[in-house]
Design an enzyme around this catalytic site. Structure first.
Site, PDB file in Angstrom:
ATOM      1  N   HIS A  32      -3.181   2.459  25.909  1.00  0.00           N
ATOM      2  CA  HIS A  32      -3.877   1.200  26.156  1.00  0.00           C
ATOM      3  C   HIS A  32      -5.395   1.262  26.058  1.00  0.00           C
ATOM      4  CE1 HIS A  32      -4.108   1.536  30.872  1.00  0.00           C
ATOM      5  NE2 HIS A  32      -4.602   2.589  30.274  1.00  0.00           N
ATOM      6  N   HIS A  33      -5.965   2.459  25.877  1.00  0.00           N
ATOM      7  CA  HIS A  33      -7.413   2.554  25.661  1.00  0.00           C
ATOM      8  C   HIS A  33      -7.777   2.574  24.175  1.00  0.00           C
ATOM      9  CE1 HIS A  33      -8.215   3.005  29.853  1.00  0.00           C
ATOM     10  NE2 HIS A  33      -7.560   4.136  29.950  1.00  0.00           N
ATOM     11  N   ALA A  34      -6.826   2.872  23.303  1.00  0.00           N
ATOM     12  CA  ALA A  34      -7.116   2.933  21.871  1.00  0.00           C
ATOM     13  C   ALA A  34      -7.463   1.542  21.368  1.00  0.00           C
ATOM     14  CB  ALA A  34      -5.926   3.495  21.106  1.00  0.00           C
TER      15      ALA A  34
END
Length: 141
Positions: free
Chosen positions: A19-21
């Protein structure tokens, strides 16, 4: 099975969720955003018009938010540690003011938990009073 109608719902616990990409670069140990990719497949291959992504983690899912910030077909709801008006915790996003833009305005909901040491009762309240009513009202495909 959910996308072809054989099951009413599904749950996928993934590590790492990615979810940070961001759409154009990796971030926070995340190379691919598995959740964003799955939502895009649901839309493009299966024709889903109302996709709901619920993300709860100590960190805000900036990559998911970024991928769908202007998209009215994806409702992104995130419960995470952070500030209501200013994010002070990695990755520095996820305030309540971040609600989406253009056609996607209102389809990005951040529920930052600001109180350090908040436990199960706070998360249960967020689920019962915010996340579940929002999800029911949205009625995802």
């Amino acid at each position: 099975e959910v996308l072809d109608g054989r099951a009413a719902n599904g749950f996928c616990a993934t590590r790492p969720p990615g979810h940070h990409a961001e759409p154009d670069h990796m971030m926070g140990f995340c190379i691919f955003n598995s959740v964003a990719l799955a939502a895009k497949v649901a839309k493009q291959k299966y024709g889903k018009k109302r996709v709901l992504i619920f993300d709860w983690d100590v960190h805000h899912g900036n990559g998911i938010q970024s991928a769908f910030y202007n998209d009215p077909e994806v409702l992104y709801v995130s419960v995470h540690r952070g500030g209501v008006d200013q994010s002070y915790f990695y990755p520095g996003s996820g305030t309540m003011k971040e609600v989406g833009a253009d056609a996607g305005k209102g389809f990005n909901i951040n529920i930052p938990i600001e109180l350090q040491g908040s436990g199960d009762a706070v998360y249960e309240m967020a689920m019962q009073r915010l996340v579940l009513p929002i999800a029911r009202a949205y009625k995802p495909d």
